[in-house]
Design an enzyme around this catalytic site. Structure first.
Site, PDB file in Angstrom:
ATOM      1  N   SER A 136       0.848  -1.185   0.000  1.00 32.89           N
ATOM      2  CA  SER A 136       0.000   0.000   0.000  1.00 32.89           C
ATOM      3  C   SER A 136       0.883   1.234   0.000  1.00 32.89           C
ATOM      4  O   SER A 136       2.046   1.180   0.407  1.00 32.89           O
ATOM      5  CB  SER A 136      -0.900   0.009   1.244  1.00 32.89           C
ATOM      6  OG  SER A 136      -1.562   1.249   1.399  1.00 32.89           O
ATOM      7  N   TYR A 149      -2.719  -0.716  10.404  1.00 33.16           N
ATOM      8  CA  TYR A 149      -2.524  -1.057   8.993  1.00 33.16           C
ATOM      9  C   TYR A 149      -1.183  -0.535   8.486  1.00 33.16           C
ATOM     10  O   TYR A 149      -0.448  -1.242   7.799  1.00 33.16           O
ATOM     11  CB  TYR A 149      -3.673  -0.482   8.172  1.00 33.16           C
ATOM     12  CG  TYR A 149      -3.682  -0.903   6.728  1.00 33.16           C
ATOM     13  CD1 TYR A 149      -4.011  -2.206   6.365  1.00 33.16           C
ATOM     14  CD2 TYR A 149      -3.364   0.001   5.705  1.00 33.16           C
ATOM     15  CE1 TYR A 149      -4.027  -2.600   5.028  1.00 33.16           C
ATOM     16  CE2 TYR A 149      -3.382  -0.381   4.376  1.00 33.16           C
ATOM     17  CZ  TYR A 149      -3.710  -1.681   4.046  1.00 33.16           C
ATOM     18  OH  TYR A 149      -3.721  -2.070   2.730  1.00 33.16           O
TER      19      TYR A 149
END
Length: 278
Positions: A136, A149
């Site tokens: 990501s 995350y």
């Protein structure tokens, strides 16, 4: 090898990037082994014609059983692994319990690492392979209220960068895909985990959570420059088929922008910018 001789195992195929990759690669001639955590999603994949198996990255037994089934079907070989399965746990760092943070890492890091480690002896024996890690933009540019995350993707990037060096000369390539905002069920799943693990009413971040909840609940694209999962598929195809796949694939404008700004801005300036856009 021609694509019809190439097998690929993909995690997290219930929707979004994983499902798009499974469909797109099958159309391209790959033999796709599609996995998902829930039995209902596995059934849906099977109905669609995929060789589908249940694989829960938080469960070592599930990982082992699924891989055994795949290798039985493939005759013991596997061209590629696309580690796509993951979820996001929203919440301020100080509101994350040890259990919530562990749960995030069990799926996003430990399960992915375990599956990769089980696949590597197969690839070493055959002398080739591709490992593609779906990371990501938050794997290198941290944003507030995404600490669990962020940290899981930072960890995945560290493991992948190290693994890439350790596999030099083996014929096995490791690539990271770093998407920014992509249309998927990611926000829906994040909202579920937020409600499960974060006590908004007892938090000093209560007002921030209210605005975060509105973003998570918004239909469609929640931020500018959101792309469909096909943008990730394009990067995956290059990582699979290029003779010299890239170490990193930026996907979406925010990833390119934050990658540039991280190189040129002082940390405090970047922090301020990320707080504003987060």
């Amino acid at each position: 090898m021609m694509n019809q001789n190439k097998t690929i195992l993909i995690t997290g195929c219930s929707s979004g990037i994983g499902l798009c990759a499974a469909r797109g690669l099958r159309q391209r001639g790959y033999r796709v082994f599609a996995t998902a955590r829930k039995d209902g999603d596995v059934k849906n994949l099977s109905t669609e014609g995929f060789e589908a198996f249940r694989l829960d990255l938080a469960d070592s037994h599930s990982i082992g059983v699924a891989l055994d089934q795949v290798l039985q079907r493939s005759g013991g070989s596997l061209y590629a692994l696309f580690n796509n399965g993951a979820y996001g746990q929203p919440g301020a760092v100080e509101d994350l319990s040890r259990a919530a943070l562990r749960e995030q890492f069990e799926t996003n890091v430990f399960g992915t690492h375990e599956l990769t480690s089980l696949v590597l002896p197969v690839m070493r024996k055959q002398g080739y392979g591709r490992i593609i890690q779906n990371s990501s933009v938050l794997g290198f540019a941290a944003m507030a209220y995404r600490g669990a995350y962020n940290s899981s993707k930072y960890a995945l990037e560290g493991l992948s960068d190290t693994l890439r060096q350790e596999l030099a000369g083996t014929g096995i390539f490791v690539s990271l895909v770093e998407p920014g905002p992509i249309l998927s069920r990611f926000r829906d799943n994040a909202m579920t985990m937020y409600k499960k693990n974060i006590d908004r009413e007892r938090s000093v971040h209560r007002q921030k959570y209210l605005s975060m909840e509105a973003r998570l609940a918004k239909e469609g694209a929640a931020v500018p420059f959101t792309l469909g999962p096909e943008a990730v598929l394009k990067a995956v195809i290059h990582a699979l088929e290029s003779k010299r796949p890239k170490a990193r694939y930026y996907v979406t404008f925010p990833t390119y922008l934050f990658g540039f700004l991280k190189r040129v801005l002082p940390d405090r300036a970047l922090d301020e910018l990320l707080r504003r856009v987060g």
